[in-house]
Design an enzyme around this catalytic site. Sequence first.
Site, PDB file in Angstrom:
ATOM      1  CG  HIS A 290      66.364   6.775  28.851  1.00  0.00           C
ATOM      2  ND1 HIS A 290      66.778   7.598  29.849  1.00  0.00           N
ATOM      3  CD2 HIS A 290      68.169   7.171  28.257  1.00  0.00           C
ATOM      4  CE1 HIS A 290      68.429   7.932  29.583  1.00  0.00           C
ATOM      5  NE2 HIS A 290      68.795   7.402  28.808  1.00  0.00           N
TER       6      HIS A 290
ATOM      7  CE1 TYR B 200      63.172  13.531  37.871  1.00  0.00           C
ATOM      8  CE2 TYR B 200      63.176  11.109  37.191  1.00  0.00           C
ATOM      9  CZ  TYR B 200      63.093  12.835  36.649  1.00  0.00           C
ATOM     10  OH  TYR B 200      62.996  13.134  35.144  1.00  0.00           O
TER      11      TYR B 200
ATOM     12  N   PRO C 141      60.921  21.907  37.355  1.00  0.00           N
ATOM     13  CG  PRO C 141      62.722  21.616  37.284  1.00  0.00           C
ATOM     14  CD  PRO C 141      61.141  22.366  38.066  1.00  0.00           C
TER      15      PRO C 141
ATOM     16  CE  LYS D   2      55.372  14.505  31.709  1.00  0.00           C
ATOM     17  NZ  LYS D   2      55.881  13.965  30.882  1.00  0.00           N
TER      18      LYS D   2
ATOM     19  CE1 TYR E 265      60.500  11.148  34.190  1.00  0.00           C
ATOM     20  CE2 TYR E 265      60.150   9.787  32.426  1.00  0.00           C
ATOM     21  CZ  TYR E 265      60.774  10.761  33.415  1.00  0.00           C
ATOM     22  OH  TYR E 265      62.233  11.266  33.065  1.00  0.00           O
TER      23      TYR E 265
HETATM   24  C1  PHB Z   1      67.678  17.365  32.532  1.00  0.00           C
HETATM   25  O1  PHB Z   1      68.091  16.628  32.402  1.00  0.00           O
HETATM   26  O2  PHB Z   1      67.907  18.472  32.552  1.00  0.00           O
HETATM   27  C2  PHB Z   1      65.858  16.749  33.068  1.00  0.00           C
HETATM   28  C3  PHB Z   1      65.959  15.270  33.307  1.00  0.00           C
HETATM   29  C4  PHB Z   1      64.744  15.500  33.631  1.00  0.00           C
HETATM   30  C5  PHB Z   1      63.794  16.120  35.172  1.00  0.00           C
HETATM   31  C6  PHB Z   1      64.535  17.504  34.509  1.00  0.00           C
HETATM   32  C7  PHB Z   1      65.274  17.778  34.000  1.00  0.00           C
HETATM   33  O3  PHB Z   1      63.075  15.232  35.213  1.00  0.00           O
END
Ligand code: PHB
Length: 395
Positions: A77, A206, A298, A302, A389
Amino acid sequence: MSLTHHRTQVAIVGAGPSGLLLGALLHRAGIDALIVERQSADYVLSRIRAGVLEQTTVDLLDAAGVGERMHREGLVHGGFELCFGGARHRIDMHGLTGGKQVMVYGQTEVTRDLMTARAAAALPTIYEAADVRLHDFDGEHPRVTFRRDGVEHTIACDFIAGCDGYHGISRASVPAGAIRTYEKVYPFGWLGVLSDTPPVSHELIYSNHERGFALCSMRSPVRSRYYVQCSLEDKVEQWSDDAFWDELRRRLDPAAAASLVTGPSIEKSIAPLRSFVAEPMRFGRLCLAGDAAHIVPPTGAKGLNLAAADVAYLSRALIDWYGGDRASIDQYSARCLRRVWRAERFSWWFTTLMHKFPDNGEFGQKMQAAELDYLVSSHAASTAMAENYVGLPIA
Ligand code: PHB
Ligand code: APR
């Protein structure tokens, strides 16, 4: 009761991603390790965690010789989207960071690949070890003891690597006066659902919404991972699949909501959010790595990446030690903690920006909206976010 003696160079406590990756990197360097794990291998593989790997983590998995399936099945990505005020805004990680990207590949799969490689190389892992204890790590002859099938085992070693996660025995074995901890507990949880449905978008979304945060992630082109912020009082059983999909849809922009494909959940769970750091990360011959030493919420994914960076530093320090440079291990804790605190800051900031906080009030909401607006309209702010990120360098 019978007694079995083992001898190894590095005794690794915990066969999660930290312990397994450390074992793989040490093996490549010709250093012996024995891993002791409290649970069964199947139990370890049943845990579902985040799924975004920084380039440095990808490089480490390659160096450990376990990257083949990740490159075949993982999704690269170059950006992600922030959703707020009913619209999505793309953060072009690739463009903003001079070509850096992330790999979307589940932690469970990373763990499985490490386990498979370990078994193929016939390296020893003792699963279902009961009553694991750490001894004498303040001297030169540390030991790990445990019980299995009624047999007492003792492992004599040069170093103990505490890779046994937040609830493990390693950090808990350190005398209280020798360790300092820092913690922040967030007043909400994440309700996560895994489903065999195509992801709503080809990149992660997000979302900051007045009803609470939501995240659209994925494991493959046909498997999605979604989360909604929930109350800590909520119980998974109270959330039917339909209730989950309805709530997720409400927190997305109209276009995403309209194209969301739903289906039966194949996993559903609630996780609390916490920031936690223990200092230092080394106590004589005991080195902590991964969740044993620190937890991030989460948001930004990270956790595994920080664990991998610790393991990179630790494997390097141990390789130096066996190569005759016995001072390198003295730098281990400070090297890790510098990166840890920067990732703690990013995870805390991203969490604070995206979630609905019970005590935020209308002013707090306006501040979030203004910051999001700034973030997507300022090149400097977008770049700072993208740089964090994709992951800070392992110095
Ligand atoms: C996930 O795919 O579980 C996931 C992806 C990004 C995040 C947290 C969890 O920031
Ligand atoms: N003895 C032996 N093993 C133990 C003990 C014990 N007393 N206590 C816990 N363990 C094992 C756990 O069963 C688990 O398999 O240690 C392992 C720790 O694994 P993780 O919790 O996955 O921690 P780590 O390997 O550091 O991985 C960090 O996990 O939580 C995520 O976001 C985090 O992605 C990051 C990753």
